[in-house]
Design a protein around this motif. Sequence first.
Motif, PDB file in Angstrom:
ATOM      1  N   GLY A  68       0.784  -1.228   0.000  1.00  0.00           N
ATOM      2  CA  GLY A  68       0.000   0.000   0.000  1.00  0.00           C
ATOM      3  C   GLY A  68       0.816   1.278   0.000  1.00  0.00           C
ATOM      4  O   GLY A  68       0.277   2.358   0.262  1.00  0.00           O
ATOM      5  N   THR A  69       2.104   1.177  -0.274  1.00  0.00           N
ATOM      6  CA  THR A  69       2.977   2.351  -0.280  1.00  0.00           C
ATOM      7  C   THR A  69       3.609   2.538  -1.658  1.00  0.00           C
ATOM      8  O   THR A  69       4.102   1.570  -2.262  1.00  0.00           O
ATOM      9  N   LEU A  70       3.577   3.785  -2.156  1.00  0.00           N
ATOM     10  CA  LEU A  70       4.247   4.124  -3.405  1.00  0.00           C
ATOM     11  C   LEU A  70       5.645   4.632  -3.068  1.00  0.00           C
ATOM     12  O   LEU A  70       5.794   5.608  -2.322  1.00  0.00           O
ATOM     13  N   ILE A  71       6.660   3.989  -3.600  1.00  0.00           N
ATOM     14  CA  ILE A  71       8.052   4.330  -3.306  1.00  0.00           C
ATOM     15  C   ILE A  71       8.695   4.886  -4.572  1.00  0.00           C
ATOM     16  O   ILE A  71       8.721   4.212  -5.609  1.00  0.00           O
ATOM     17  N   LEU A  72       9.189   6.107  -4.479  1.00  0.00           N
ATOM     18  CA  LEU A  72       9.886   6.750  -5.593  1.00  0.00           C
ATOM     19  C   LEU A  72      11.357   6.909  -5.251  1.00  0.00           C
ATOM     20  O   LEU A  72      11.699   7.436  -4.182  1.00  0.00           O
ATOM     21  N   ARG A  73      12.233   6.457  -6.129  1.00  0.00           N
ATOM     22  CA  ARG A  73      13.672   6.560  -5.909  1.00  0.00           C
ATOM     23  C   ARG A  73      14.322   7.316  -7.056  1.00  0.00           C
ATOM     24  O   ARG A  73      14.084   7.011  -8.231  1.00  0.00           O
ATOM     25  N   SER A  74      15.156   8.269  -6.704  1.00  0.00           N
ATOM     26  CA  SER A  74      15.842   9.099  -7.688  1.00  0.00           C
ATOM     27  C   SER A  74      16.980   8.320  -8.343  1.00  0.00           C
ATOM     28  O   SER A  74      17.585   7.452  -7.706  1.00  0.00           O
ATOM     29  N   PRO A  75      17.306   8.650  -9.603  1.00  0.00           N
ATOM     30  CA  PRO A  75      18.442   7.999 -10.273  1.00  0.00           C
ATOM     31  C   PRO A  75      19.782   8.603  -9.855  1.00  0.00           C
ATOM     32  O   PRO A  75      20.834   8.145 -10.294  1.00  0.00           O
ATOM     33  N   TYR A  76      19.737   9.638  -9.004  1.00  0.00           N
ATOM     34  CA  TYR A  76      20.961  10.316  -8.616  1.00  0.00           C
ATOM     35  C   TYR A  76      21.585   9.667  -7.385  1.00  0.00           C
ATOM     36  O   TYR A  76      20.881   9.169  -6.498  1.00  0.00           O
ATOM     37  N   ARG A  77      22.910   9.728  -7.332  1.00  0.00           N
ATOM     38  CA  ARG A  77      23.620   9.267  -6.153  1.00  0.00           C
ATOM     39  C   ARG A  77      24.554  10.377  -5.699  1.00  0.00           C
ATOM     40  O   ARG A  77      25.310  10.927  -6.493  1.00  0.00           O
ATOM     41  N   LYS A  78      24.457  10.713  -4.428  1.00  0.00           N
ATOM     42  CA  LYS A  78      25.251  11.813  -3.904  1.00  0.00           C
ATOM     43  C   LYS A  78      26.724  11.453  -3.894  1.00  0.00           C
ATOM     44  O   LYS A  78      27.114  10.356  -3.503  1.00  0.00           O
ATOM     45  N   THR A  79      27.546  12.383  -4.353  1.00  0.00           N
ATOM     46  CA  THR A  79      28.988  12.194  -4.359  1.00  0.00           C
ATOM     47  C   THR A  79      29.658  13.523  -4.050  1.00  0.00           C
ATOM     48  O   THR A  79      28.989  14.545  -3.887  1.00  0.00           O
ATOM     49  N   SER A  80      30.955  13.521  -3.963  1.00  0.00           N
ATOM     50  CA  SER A  80      31.692  14.768  -3.692  1.00  0.00           C
ATOM     51  C   SER A  80      33.066  14.701  -4.332  1.00  0.00           C
ATOM     52  O   SER A  80      33.626  13.609  -4.525  1.00  0.00           O
ATOM     53  N   PHE A  81      33.577  15.879  -4.722  1.00  0.00           N
ATOM     54  CA  PHE A  81      34.948  15.973  -5.224  1.00  0.00           C
ATOM     55  C   PHE A  81      35.460  17.367  -4.922  1.00  0.00           C
ATOM     56  O   PHE A  81      34.691  18.314  -4.753  1.00  0.00           O
ATOM     57  N   GLU A  82      36.780  17.484  -4.859  1.00  0.00           N
ATOM     58  CA  GLU A  82      37.409  18.743  -4.469  1.00  0.00           C
ATOM     59  C   GLU A  82      37.766  19.571  -5.694  1.00  0.00           C
ATOM     60  O   GLU A  82      38.208  19.044  -6.712  1.00  0.00           O
ATOM     61  N   LEU A  83      37.567  20.904  -5.545  1.00  0.00           N
ATOM     62  CA  LEU A  83      37.889  21.852  -6.601  1.00  0.00           C
ATOM     63  C   LEU A  83      38.611  23.043  -6.002  1.00  0.00           C
ATOM     64  O   LEU A  83      38.376  23.395  -4.836  1.00  0.00           O
ATOM     65  N   PRO A  84      39.461  23.717  -6.768  1.00  0.00           N
ATOM     66  CA  PRO A  84      40.079  24.960  -6.285  1.00  0.00           C
ATOM     67  C   PRO A  84      38.976  25.991  -6.005  1.00  0.00           C
ATOM     68  O   PRO A  84      37.976  26.048  -6.717  1.00  0.00           O
ATOM     69  N   ASN A  85      39.159  26.814  -4.972  1.00  0.00           N
ATOM     70  CA  ASN A  85      38.160  27.817  -4.602  1.00  0.00           C
ATOM     71  C   ASN A  85      37.802  28.723  -5.773  1.00  0.00           C
ATOM     72  O   ASN A  85      36.632  29.067  -5.986  1.00  0.00           O
TER      73      ASN A  85
END
Length: 414
Positions: free
Chosen positions: A367-384
């Motif tokens: 009885g529950t509708l579950i929606l999942r995004s195709p995105y996955r959180k990530t991180s990377f470093e960049l110069p300011n």
Amino acid sequence: MNKLNHEKSTASYEIGETVYVLQTCTEEEDPESFYYFKQFEKKEGVILEVIEHPRLQYRVKFGQAEAVLYHEELTNGNQRDVPKTGTDNQEGWEGDKMEWYTQKEVADLLGVSKATVYHYGKQKKIIKILDPHRLHKEARYQKEEVDRLVYEKQSLPTGMSPNDVAKKLGLSVQSVYKYIQEGLIKAKAVPYGDERITYVISETAYQEAEKSLKPSETQRPKKYEYYDSKNDIVLYQRFHSNKIPEARVARNEENLFGFYLPNIQKWLTYEEGMKTYSLKSSYSIHQPTLDYKGYVELQVPKNEVVFYPFIDYLYEIWGVENIRLREQSETVLLYIRAGEKPLKSEVFGIADILPYLINGEIHHQEGTLILRSPYRKTSFELPNELLETISDLAEQEGISISRWVEQKLSSIIK
């Protein structure tokens, strides 16, 4: 003067005979004649005089007022289709040598409707040449005043009107005026009518506004595209009343929010729907905002049976806070925040909406509708310095840094 003979085959009305005005044109076709007829419409008239030149006409008394009317503009109450009785050629009947334009010529020169020309004459902006015996079928206006208005119009700045910009950007005209006042759309004020002004937006100003206000196809919809904050209504939202079983929020050609009545295929303004038909929302469209975990994207055809039931479910259960919507010609693009909500609809099931999924995942469990995004959180470093530059570029396009990086990377990879 040349006398113009009317056709003898059509019997004229006699003095003392009772007649009625026969409306022979619409307001749009000939406002001058339309308003002239209107004042005598449905009133009983009596023929006072038969005038046989330059065409068959009559002087008719309607109560305290008198009118000069052509034969084909009258009926005796039984005959509704009176044939014309002469030619419209008025050559030789001009009593003075004053230069003039016809009503249609004025409309063409000024780029306005004939009805607007009529009102310009009423407002004394242009001088109408008096013609009490209606020797000329179309109203005429003195050339000098018309030429002055044409010159004034030519000296004004050129560009698009607020209405033109609204259509191009997919906004309401009221929103365009609001953005002009706020400085988001640069425009020049020009005189319009009596002590009023309108605005002209140059091509350069439009292009600047387009960058900041018109979302690209790759951007998620902005709220003003589908939500009217003033009246707290959203596109396709269902309304009803004792008089109307179903009404849907819709926008007209000028992008104004109102109501569409599917049963009679009629569009109403918001005010008309609320006051005349006592419409009220069939459900609340507000729910708490879900934690951000990306969006699931669907593209649903408007003509599918599941369309309205699914829209109603989303507004009522997920709420406008968790939905973004973009109207397209044949379909509607939906962005729904990833999360979980009850699905207890008896009208549609998950199998009915899965064919329209274009990004993300949809599941149905107990009885529950579950929606999942195709995105996955990530991180990377960049110069300011580079990060600041990316931030500025993303802000200029009105999107997030993540979205900007995604677009640029996608274009390179493709």
